[in-house]
Design an enzyme around this catalytic site. Structure first.
Site, PDB file in Angstrom:
ATOM      1  N   CYS A   1      18.711 -17.636   8.183  1.00  0.00           N
ATOM      2  CA  CYS A   1      19.658 -18.308   7.234  1.00  0.00           C
ATOM      3  C   CYS A   1      19.103 -18.961   6.008  1.00  0.00           C
ATOM      4  O   CYS A   1      19.119 -20.121   5.726  1.00  0.00           O
ATOM      5  CB  CYS A   1      20.207 -19.556   8.123  1.00  0.00           C
ATOM      6  SG  CYS A   1      20.603 -18.929   9.935  1.00  0.00           S
ATOM      7  N   GLU A   2      19.091 -17.962   5.015  1.00  0.00           N
ATOM      8  CA  GLU A   2      18.562 -18.023   3.740  1.00  0.00           C
ATOM      9  C   GLU A   2      19.220 -17.034   2.992  1.00  0.00           C
ATOM     10  O   GLU A   2      18.997 -15.730   3.310  1.00  0.00           O
ATOM     11  CB  GLU A   2      17.054 -18.082   3.512  1.00  0.00           C
ATOM     12  CG  GLU A   2      16.324 -19.097   4.471  1.00  0.00           C
ATOM     13  CD  GLU A   2      16.370 -20.375   3.525  1.00  0.00           C
ATOM     14  OE1 GLU A   2      16.478 -20.432   2.569  1.00  0.00           O
ATOM     15  OE2 GLU A   2      15.731 -21.240   4.339  1.00  0.00           O
TER      16      GLU A   2
ATOM     17  N   ARG B   1       7.730 -10.906   0.482  1.00  0.00           N
ATOM     18  CA  ARG B   1       7.285 -10.521  -0.975  1.00  0.00           C
ATOM     19  C   ARG B   1       8.721 -10.249  -1.793  1.00  0.00           C
ATOM     20  O   ARG B   1       8.672 -10.953  -2.923  1.00  0.00           O
ATOM     21  CB  ARG B   1       6.778  -9.203  -1.068  1.00  0.00           C
ATOM     22  CG  ARG B   1       5.186  -9.315  -0.541  1.00  0.00           C
ATOM     23  CD  ARG B   1       4.279  -8.097  -0.806  1.00  0.00           C
ATOM     24  NE  ARG B   1       3.944  -8.151  -2.126  1.00  0.00           N
ATOM     25  CZ  ARG B   1       4.707  -7.278  -3.103  1.00  0.00           C
ATOM     26  NH1 ARG B   1       5.614  -6.160  -2.688  1.00  0.00           N
ATOM     27  NH2 ARG B   1       4.333  -6.934  -4.348  1.00  0.00           N
TER      28      ARG B   1
ATOM     29  N   TYR C   1      -0.074  -8.230   1.517  1.00  0.00           N
ATOM     30  CA  TYR C   1       0.722  -9.421   1.236  1.00  0.00           C
ATOM     31  C   TYR C   1       1.893  -9.227   2.075  1.00  0.00           C
ATOM     32  O   TYR C   1       2.949  -9.756   1.602  1.00  0.00           O
ATOM     33  CB  TYR C   1       0.708  -9.880  -0.278  1.00  0.00           C
ATOM     34  CG  TYR C   1      -0.445  -9.925  -0.819  1.00  0.00           C
ATOM     35  CD1 TYR C   1      -1.569 -11.011  -0.711  1.00  0.00           C
ATOM     36  CD2 TYR C   1      -0.854  -8.987  -1.877  1.00  0.00           C
ATOM     37  CE1 TYR C   1      -2.583 -11.227  -1.361  1.00  0.00           C
ATOM     38  CE2 TYR C   1      -2.096  -9.083  -2.563  1.00  0.00           C
ATOM     39  CZ  TYR C   1      -2.850  -9.955  -2.341  1.00  0.00           C
ATOM     40  OH  TYR C   1      -4.171  -9.973  -2.965  1.00  0.00           O
TER      41      TYR C   1
ATOM     42  N   GLY D   1      -7.300  -6.945  -8.519  1.00  0.00           N
ATOM     43  CA  GLY D   1      -5.922  -6.977  -9.279  1.00  0.00           C
ATOM     44  C   GLY D   1      -5.466  -5.671  -9.697  1.00  0.00           C
ATOM     45  O   GLY D   1      -4.486  -5.251 -10.142  1.00  0.00           O
TER      46      GLY D   1
ATOM     47  N   GLU E   1     -13.367  -6.981  -6.387  1.00  0.00           N
ATOM     48  CA  GLU E   1     -12.570  -7.810  -5.147  1.00  0.00           C
ATOM     49  C   GLU E   1     -11.189  -7.410  -5.238  1.00  0.00           C
ATOM     50  O   GLU E   1     -10.242  -7.971  -5.494  1.00  0.00           O
ATOM     51  CB  GLU E   1     -12.429  -9.211  -5.626  1.00  0.00           C
ATOM     52  CG  GLU E   1     -13.861 -10.012  -5.713  1.00  0.00           C
ATOM     53  CD  GLU E   1     -13.801 -11.530  -6.459  1.00  0.00           C
ATOM     54  OE1 GLU E   1     -12.566 -11.728  -6.918  1.00  0.00           O
ATOM     55  OE2 GLU E   1     -14.837 -12.128  -6.882  1.00  0.00           O
ATOM     56  N   PRO E   2     -11.093  -5.979  -4.722  1.00  0.00           N
ATOM     57  CA  PRO E   2      -9.552  -5.381  -4.752  1.00  0.00           C
ATOM     58  C   PRO E   2      -9.075  -5.744  -3.427  1.00  0.00           C
ATOM     59  O   PRO E   2      -9.873  -5.888  -2.354  1.00  0.00           O
ATOM     60  CB  PRO E   2     -10.109  -3.694  -4.758  1.00  0.00           C
ATOM     61  CG  PRO E   2     -11.271  -3.900  -4.309  1.00  0.00           C
ATOM     62  CD  PRO E   2     -12.118  -4.904  -4.431  1.00  0.00           C
ATOM     63  N   GLY E   3      -7.860  -6.263  -3.247  1.00  0.00           N
ATOM     64  CA  GLY E   3      -7.207  -6.611  -2.309  1.00  0.00           C
ATOM     65  C   GLY E   3      -5.862  -5.549  -2.128  1.00  0.00           C
ATOM     66  O   GLY E   3      -6.006  -4.364  -1.439  1.00  0.00           O
ATOM     67  N   ARG E   4      -4.801  -5.755  -2.853  1.00  0.00           N
ATOM     68  CA  ARG E   4      -3.883  -4.890  -2.638  1.00  0.00           C
ATOM     69  C   ARG E   4      -4.095  -3.351  -2.799  1.00  0.00           C
ATOM     70  O   ARG E   4      -3.586  -2.725  -2.154  1.00  0.00           O
ATOM     71  CB  ARG E   4      -2.754  -5.335  -4.061  1.00  0.00           C
ATOM     72  CG  ARG E   4      -1.438  -4.621  -3.891  1.00  0.00           C
ATOM     73  CD  ARG E   4      -0.880  -4.802  -5.174  1.00  0.00           C
ATOM     74  NE  ARG E   4      -0.983  -6.101  -5.549  1.00  0.00           N
ATOM     75  CZ  ARG E   4       0.015  -7.212  -5.234  1.00  0.00           C
ATOM     76  NH1 ARG E   4       0.951  -6.786  -4.509  1.00  0.00           N
ATOM     77  NH2 ARG E   4      -0.089  -8.365  -5.735  1.00  0.00           N
TER      78      ARG E   4
END
Ligand SMILES: *Cc1c(COP(=O)(O)O)cnc(C)c1O
Length: 435
Positions: free
Chosen positions: A357-358, A326, A386, A238, A287-290
């Site tokens: 097309c969004e 994101r 991510y 986190g 548990e770091p990801g980012r």
């Protein structure tokens, strides 16, 4: 540390000109810096040196095989959330014994696979899951190491889609119920109570919620550990990163925000948490990801058209929400910079949008950007976490090429997906082919 910076007027990643990379590999292109990956891992790892600890990279943030291997080589373990991720770790040369397995929906097949590979611990999210793990372990004549995920009911104060530590969401077991769960779990023959786990959310830019959660949970860990003989306590991931503007604030203060405030650094994180954790005498898992991969990646894209409608200036690029979701998904900010800086060019309020097309397919709105034209190239910074992993084939667009820069060299670490491979597994039934 941040490895994307201008040399003269050209944007480089480490010693490699990004323009040259686009020329060679095409666009859109993910560019990762090995130096940043290594630096962030090492900074966190060494800040925690006073503790017996293991950094388990939350690989859902970026599961490219080269990224996995880089962290495995640095001694990292992995936080996995599916049997697929565990298979990836093994395929990339990582060690299953340094893996934990998290997630609210583990299937029997996944539990079987993880037990056979001898993972370090299951992070259990419910009592039915505990029963299932016990049953599968009994069938395999094994004992499953587990930690229950406690939900400390602390609001991490981030975006609703990335807050996980309150009772409003699906994760973990309520703080008040944990003792009862462990008492019942201790009676299950094929379960070993190896520790306790928590994770309160993502992109936390202050140490305060971590501190509050650790302070709340440590006495519980102490009590349970005395009762059941724990090996570890996992404090989750986190740690947040700077998205805006990462580039302007080059090393050594890359975590300075535009307001001049420092956001969470590994040193602050450790200085606050280590003294709280040390008395436990347990192995501490992170548990770091980012934090490990976010600033290490950029998504490079080419301008296809510039379209003016009313007051709006739309810069239409060849990357889209299928490459980087994101902004559409989390309203997130990515700094957008030209690969070729031009001090004389005017600044124009622009919307950078993809071809899908969004109306959600945009990267920024009404942002002052250097005037660009067809064929110019832009980099979306801090896209290492991510980003590519959330890529999809929406609009039958192939997944982008990924390169890993290492000094002046750059290796392709994922080839561009061939368009025909997108429908490779689709079948037109025979009855439709007649006539
Ligand atoms: C997603 C996740 C992480 C990583 O979160 P980051 O914000 O990327 O550090 C860690 N642990 C668990 C259980 C997660 O679900």
């Amino acid at each position: 540390m941040h490895s994307f910076r201008y040399v003269g007027d050209k944007l480089f990643c480490e010693g490699a000109s990004i323009e040259a990379l686009v020329k060679e590999h095409g666009s859109p292109l993910y560019v990762y810096s090995a130096a940043t990956l290594t630096d962030h891992f090492s900074k966190l790892d060494s800040a925690l040196a006073p503790l017996d600890h293991l950094v388990c990279y939350a690989m859902k943030a970026n599961s490219n095989a080269a990224v996995i291997r880089l962290f495995a080589n640095l001694g990292g373990g992995f936080d996995t959330v599916s049997a697929g991720e565990l298979q990836r770790v093994i395929a990339a040369g990582g060690d299953a014994k340094k893996c934990v397995f998290a997630g609210v929906g583990k299937t029997e097949e996944e539990i079987t696979f993880a037990l056979k590979k001898g993972i370090y611990s299951f992070n259990v999210e419910s009592e039915p899951e505990l029963q299932r793990i016990n049953r599968v372990a009994a069938k395999l004549k094994k004992v499953a190491p587990i930690a229950v995920r406690v939900n400390p009911n602390i609001d991490a104060g981030t975006h609703a889609k990335i807050t996980t530590g309150t009772y409003e969401n699906k994760f973990g077991i309520a703080f008040e119920e944990i003792e009862g769960v462990y008492a019942r779990a201790s009676k299950l023959k094929n379960i070993k109570l190896r520790g306790l786990q928590m994770h309160i959310g993502s992109q936390l830019t202050s140490v305060k919620p971590f501190e509050a959660a650790v302070k709340k949970v440590v006495p519980l860990v102490q009590k349970l550990s005395a009762r059941y003989g724990f090996e570890f306590f996992s404090i989750g991931g986190g740690i947040g990163i700077v998205y805006n503007p990462a580039l302007a604030s080059a090393d050594p203060a890359w975590w300075n925000t535009p307001e001049g405030k420092k956001i969470l650094t590994p040193a602050t994180y450790a200085a606050t948490l280590v003294p709280l954790l040390q008395p436990l005498g347990l192995k501490i898992l992170l548990e770091p990801g980012r934090f490990l991969v976010g600033n290490a990646g950029a998504l490079v894209t080419r301008v296809e058209y510039v379209k003016k409608t009313g007051k709006k200036n739309f810069v239409i690029v060849d990357a889209a929400m299928n490459d980087l979701i994101r902004p559409a998904f989390y309203d997130s900010y990515h700094e957008i910079v030209p690969l070729k800086r031009n001090a004389k060019a005017p600044t124009i309020s622009s919307d950078v949008v993809g071809p899908i097309c969004e109306s959600g397919d945009y990267f920024c709105k009404d942002r002052p950007l250097q005037k660009v034209g067809e064929g110019d190239t832009l980099a979306l910074l801090s896209a290492g976490a991510y980003g590519s992993v959330m890529g999809s084939n929406y609009n039958t667009r192939g997944l982008a090429t990924e390169v890993l820069v290492h000094g002046k060299k750059a290796d392709v670490v994922r080839k561009r997906q061939k368009i025909a491979d997108i429908w490779e597994n689709e079948v037109v039934p025979g009855w439709l082919k007649k006539g």
